[in-house]
Design a protein around this motif. Structure first.
Motif, PDB file in Angstrom:
ATOM      1  N   ARG A   1     -64.222  92.227 -77.498  1.00 31.43           N
ATOM      2  CA  ARG A   1     -62.957  91.617 -78.260  1.00 31.43           C
ATOM      3  C   ARG A   1     -61.925  90.873 -77.413  1.00 31.43           C
ATOM      4  NH1 ARG A   1     -61.541  93.822 -83.630  1.00 31.43           N
ATOM      5  NH2 ARG A   1     -63.509  93.724 -84.371  1.00 31.43           N
ATOM      6  N   TYR A   2     -61.762  91.383 -76.162  1.00 30.95           N
ATOM      7  CA  TYR A   2     -60.988  90.673 -75.254  1.00 30.95           C
ATOM      8  C   TYR A   2     -61.592  89.419 -74.994  1.00 30.95           C
ATOM      9  CZ  TYR A   2     -58.988  89.389 -70.637  1.00 30.95           C
ATOM     10  OH  TYR A   2     -58.513  88.615 -69.920  1.00 30.95           O
ATOM     11  N   LYS A   3     -62.983  89.272 -74.897  1.00 30.29           N
ATOM     12  CA  LYS A   3     -63.322  88.035 -74.537  1.00 30.29           C
ATOM     13  C   LYS A   3     -63.294  86.754 -75.809  1.00 30.29           C
ATOM     14  CE  LYS A   3     -66.013  86.040 -71.592  1.00 30.29           C
ATOM     15  NZ  LYS A   3     -65.579  85.332 -70.523  1.00 30.29           N
ATOM     16  N   GLU A   4     -63.437  87.643 -77.087  1.00 28.80           N
ATOM     17  CA  GLU A   4     -63.307  86.740 -78.201  1.00 28.80           C
ATOM     18  C   GLU A   4     -61.961  86.157 -78.582  1.00 28.80           C
ATOM     19  OE1 GLU A   4     -64.657  89.312 -81.569  1.00 28.80           O
ATOM     20  OE2 GLU A   4     -64.509  87.601 -82.993  1.00 28.80           O
ATOM     21  N   TYR A   5     -61.152  86.834 -77.872  1.00 27.83           N
ATOM     22  CA  TYR A   5     -59.739  86.712 -78.291  1.00 27.83           C
ATOM     23  C   TYR A   5     -58.993  86.014 -76.957  1.00 27.83           C
ATOM     24  CZ  TYR A   5     -60.103  88.576 -82.671  1.00 27.83           C
ATOM     25  OH  TYR A   5     -60.416  88.801 -84.034  1.00 27.83           O
ATOM     26  N   LYS A   6     -59.833  85.685 -75.928  1.00 26.05           N
ATOM     27  CA  LYS A   6     -59.314  85.130 -74.710  1.00 26.05           C
ATOM     28  C   LYS A   6     -59.699  83.688 -74.738  1.00 26.05           C
ATOM     29  CE  LYS A   6     -58.082  84.892 -70.371  1.00 26.05           C
ATOM     30  NZ  LYS A   6     -56.698  84.889 -70.086  1.00 26.05           N
ATOM     31  N   TYR A   7     -58.582  82.862 -74.927  1.00 26.73           N
ATOM     32  CA  TYR A   7     -58.737  81.374 -74.628  1.00 26.73           C
ATOM     33  C   TYR A   7     -58.483  80.651 -73.541  1.00 26.73           C
ATOM     34  CZ  TYR A   7     -58.801  76.846 -76.432  1.00 26.73           C
ATOM     35  OH  TYR A   7     -59.035  75.268 -76.458  1.00 26.73           O
TER      36      TYR A   7
ATOM     37  N   TRP B   1     -67.364  97.068 -76.372  1.00 25.44           N
ATOM     38  CA  TRP B   1     -66.782  96.516 -77.632  1.00 25.44           C
ATOM     39  C   TRP B   1     -65.121  95.956 -77.211  1.00 25.44           C
ATOM     40  CZ3 TRP B   1     -66.888  95.932 -82.823  1.00 25.44           C
ATOM     41  CH2 TRP B   1     -65.824  96.074 -83.523  1.00 25.44           C
ATOM     42  N   LEU B   2     -64.454  96.774 -76.171  1.00 28.87           N
ATOM     43  CA  LEU B   2     -63.307  95.999 -76.011  1.00 28.87           C
ATOM     44  C   LEU B   2     -63.296  94.744 -75.108  1.00 28.87           C
ATOM     45  CD1 LEU B   2     -61.382  99.376 -74.967  1.00 28.87           C
ATOM     46  CD2 LEU B   2     -60.875  98.273 -76.915  1.00 28.87           C
TER      47      LEU B   2
END
Ligand SMILES: Nc1nc2c(ncn2[C@@H]2O[C@H](COP(=O)(O)OP(=O)(O)OP(=O)(O)O)[C@@H](O)[C@H]2O)c(=O)[nH]1
Ligand SMILES: [Mg+2]
Lengths: 398, 367
Positions: free
Chosen positions: A392-398, A388-389
């Protein structure tokens, strides 16, 4: 011995054969000498008869059957001494016979080995024959004497023990003991006789000589036994029969000696699932006899698949465990499945031919498996969380 | 339910958008995005657009798919012409990225007025939104620069504000860095604080337009307010730290200069206003609210009021448009001065260079 008598007999024969001639010759002197008289008397061996200065002593009865006796004739205050074996009913001249101032003796009757009746012919001025007891008779008689002893080789006897009995016969007398027969009490029901029974002793024992007989037996019944006396019968040279007996012995037969094995188990505490535990076993012989061929075997009563041997074995055998001694051994087991396992230890052993058994039971507990997968279950949420983390990290990593 | 589009353009816009996203996670913690969920009062789509990829990377609470980098550009270096060109070159791609997110009732386009990218893209995007979405209400949130940041920023602010006015947005919400600078010592924390303030208020505003209120304000009311006066205004906010604070003083607090994002004298300059009061049922006295709002109306003109029943301390948001903007005028004056100065410097430099070249005018290189 008998030969000696024959020689003596031959020697005696010649003067007897010559006697008629001598008598004929002495007949010429009769007129000038005193007239003779004859008297009869009985006497026993060891007794003597005084006739004037002459002494007649009965040494012994040589043979009642053959009518032979031995006499000693001597004259006081002179050198004359004559030892002779006399045949009954035959005159014998001593110191040239009665015609010439000596004695003429004739054995009339032999009553037994002791007593003889005799006639003496002598010059009438010698008076009446007078009896006396000889020096010899006062001396002790030569007789055999046996001492009998019965001994057992141990005092502490238990049923089943082998006992050795020694019969010792000693001739403590001063003559040969003949025709010796030992009579032990008839076999006792308390014993089983193994070897050497009935005991046998030499037929004859010289003075001072001894002989022994040993026999062995096994005590069978428990209790007090009074061993009856052992009797030895024997005869002396004159076939007189004597007997001697041993002092009696009393024996206490104690109860049979037995091995008594005691199993002691020191079981391990609860074993962890997959863990190991050590079982210590002590086999002690608390009895008073050795235990032989001891076989200890273990039997897991409950479904035993949960215990695996690792080192050592609960089954064990010992050839002998002497009384008072103990054997120790141990076995390591692994608990591969949880549960409570009842283990039965059986010790079978032999004591005096008898099979015996002892058993003891104990329990080994194997704990529940520590459910490791529970920890793995813990990992699942951790992984989910991690995933999950990461998401999330991937989701918010640009 | 309202469909809300929130665009953050340029570094400043991106960061305010990031603050909005952070606020939607519950606000406080840096790690909240790992354990919390974004909660918006309406359907809110956020999109950060920038020409500088590094500005986009810097964001924390905006999901990657909500960050759009205009290809082949590395910032526009505060040059609005390059910015405009960059938009035209990539217009379809940018608009497609927005349109993918569906239909919208209202759009907030947030940017600095003084940067290159945000200030040049925003008027054009607003225009495009107007073209593509028939009934959309578009609100520009414009951040004015620190006055000492330099002539280009001032100039950009001046021109971009004019551009925005020309594309006829439904209203402009002003945020003044210069005015808010006082809240914090260093620039970095000042930015964060300002961004958080803006984010909180805008989300509160959205909530007030899209919730069951005791006394209803809706998008129409909001539009009416924003179209009042010069079509530009700002937001005031008051949060009572004590329950005992009276509603009257709380409402007044929300329009006091201390609670505003742009310096204004609401009583003097405001054209229309909307007051939204949020609080628990027992703390809200409708009569008292009505009374104080009526009192305000006598001074301002039109005042809409909305009441939101929600547990917690009373919060009050004021939205208003201004009839006059003396501060902005000053900014224009400063900008004009700056432009003049710049021009003068350039002419002087040009003259110097021309003079210098004059020395070699008739000469040729000799080797
Ligand atoms: N309130 C606030 N103002 C900011 C922030 N970041 C930058 N600014 C202001 O925005 C102006 C600069 O504009 P930016 O947004 O950085 O510029 P841009 O739109 O990215 O354009 P380029 O960088 O020129 O491509 C300056 O006046 C800054 O003070 C911020 O996080 N918060
Ligand atoms: Mg930038």
């Amino acid at each position: 011995m008998r030969l000696i008598y024959l020689v003596v007999l031959a020697l005696l024969a010649s003067p007897i054969l010559l006697m008629p001639m001598a008598a004929a010759a002495s007949d010429d002197d009769d007129e000038e000498d005193d007239e003779t008289t004859s008297r009869e008397f009985s006497f026993r061996a060891g007794e003597g008869v005084k006739i004037g200065d002459y002494r007649v002593e009965l040494i012994s009865v040589v043979s009642v059957m053959d009518g032979l006796i031995e006499v000693k004739v001597w004259r006081r205050a002179s050198d004359f001494e004559d030892w002779r074996v006399m045949e009954d009913h035959r005159d014998a001249n001593f110191d040239e016979g009665a015609e010439r101032g000596g004695l003429t003796l004739t054995v009339i009757d032999i009553f037994d080995e002791e007593t003889v009746r005799m006639r003496a012919e002598y010059r009438s001025d010698y008076g009446y024959p007078q009896k006396y007891v000889t020096q010899r008779a006062m001396a002790p008689k030569n007789l055999p004497k046996l001492a009998v002893q019965a001994t057992v080789d141990k005092t502490d006897i238990s049923a089943g023990d082998e006992v050795k009995v020694t019969i010792t016969v000693t001739n403590t007398g001063n003559d040969t003991a003949r025709d010796i027969v030992v009579q032990d009490s008839p076999p006792l029901p308390q014993f089983r006789y193994l070897a050497g029974y009935p005991p046998k002793i030499k037929n004859q024992l010289q003075p001072g000589e001894s002989d022994l007989a040993v026999y062995s037996m096994v005590a069978v019944t428990v209790g007090d036994v009074n061993m009856p006396v052992t009797v030895a019968r024997y005869a002396d040279s004159k076939s007189t029969i004597y007997s001697a007996s041993s002092p009696s012995i009393s024996i206490e037969i104690k109860p049979k000696r037995m091995p008594n094995l005691v199993l002691k188990v020191d079981p391990p505490g609860p074993i962890k699932h997959g863990g190991e535990g050590t079982i210590n076993v002590t086999v002690e012989n608390k009895g008073d006899a050795s235990a032989y061929r001891v076989e200890v075997s273990a039997e897991v009563k409950s479904d035993g698949n949960g215990l695996e041997p690792v080192k050592g074995n609960l089954d064990k055998s010992f050839f002998e465990i002497p009384p008072g001694e103990s054997e120790m051994y141990s076995a390591t087991i692994k608990g591969s499945r949880s549960g409570s396992y009842a283990i039965n230890l059986v010790a079978s052993y032999q004591g005096d031919g008898e099979m015996m058994q002892k058993e003891t039971g104990f329990e080994v507990a194997v704990l529940e498996r520590e459910h490791k997968y529970l920890y793995y279950l813990l990992i699942v949420p951790v992984l989910i969380l991690g995933f999950w983390l990461f998401r999330r990290y991937k989701e918010y990593k640009y | 339910m309202l469909n809300v589009l929130m665009l953050g353009i340029g570094q400043c816009g991106n960061r305010i958008l990031d603050a909005v996203n952070k606020e939607s996670f519950g606000g406080s913690s840096k790690l909240s995005k790992y354990y919390s969920r974004q909660k918006f009062p309406s359907r809110v789509e956020t999109l950060a657009i920038n020409t500088a990829v590094n500005d986009l990377k810097e964001l924390k609470f905006t999901s990657a798919k909500d960050r759009f980098h205009v290809p082949n550009l590395h910032g526009v270096g505060a040059n609005r012409s390059i910015g405009k060109q960059g938009f035209w070159d990539n217009r379809d791609m940018i608009m497609e990225e927005i349109e993918r997110r569906g239909d919208f009732d209202i759009a907030f386009v947030m940017t600095s007025a003084s940067g290159g990218t945000g200030s040049s893209f925003t008027p054009l995007i607003i225009h495009e939104l107007r073209e593509r979405y028939k009934n959309i209400t578009v609100i520009a949130v414009m951040v004015l620069p620190f006055r000492e940041e330099g002539s280009i920023y001032l100039q950009n602010a001046a021109f971009s504000m004019r551009d925005i006015m020309e594309v006829e947005s439904d209203g402009i919400i002003l945020v003044d860095n210069q005015y808010l600078k006082r809240l914090s010592g260093d620039i970095k924390t000042a930015y964060d604080k300002i961004n958080d303030m803006v984010a909180e208020r805008i989300l509160f505003l959205i909530e007030s337009l899209d919730s069951e209120m005791l006394s209803v304000t809706d998008l129409g009311d909001f539009k009416t307010v924003m179209r009042g006066g010069l079509g530009m205004g700002t937001l005031g906010f008051y949060e009572s730290d004590k329950k005992t604070t009276s509603l009257t003083s709380a409402i007044e607090g929300s329009i006091k200069p201390g609670g505003l994002l742009y310096p204004a004298n609401v009583y003097e300059d405001a054209a229309r206003a909307m007051i939204i009061i949020q609080g628990s049922r027992e703390s809200l006295d409708v009569d008292e609210i009505t009374k104080s709002v009526e009192k305000l109306s006598t001074k301002i003109g039109q005042v809409f009021k909305g009441i939101i029943i929600k547990k917690g301390k009373p919060k009050i948001l004021s939205v208003f448009t201004l009839g006059q903007v003396p501060d902005l005028e000053m900014l224009y004056a400063q900008a004009a001065q700056a432009i003049q100065d710049e021009k003068g410097r350039k002419t002087r430099a040009k003259k110097q260079l021309d003079d210098a070249f004059a020395y070699i005018e008739d000469l040729e290189e000799i080797y």
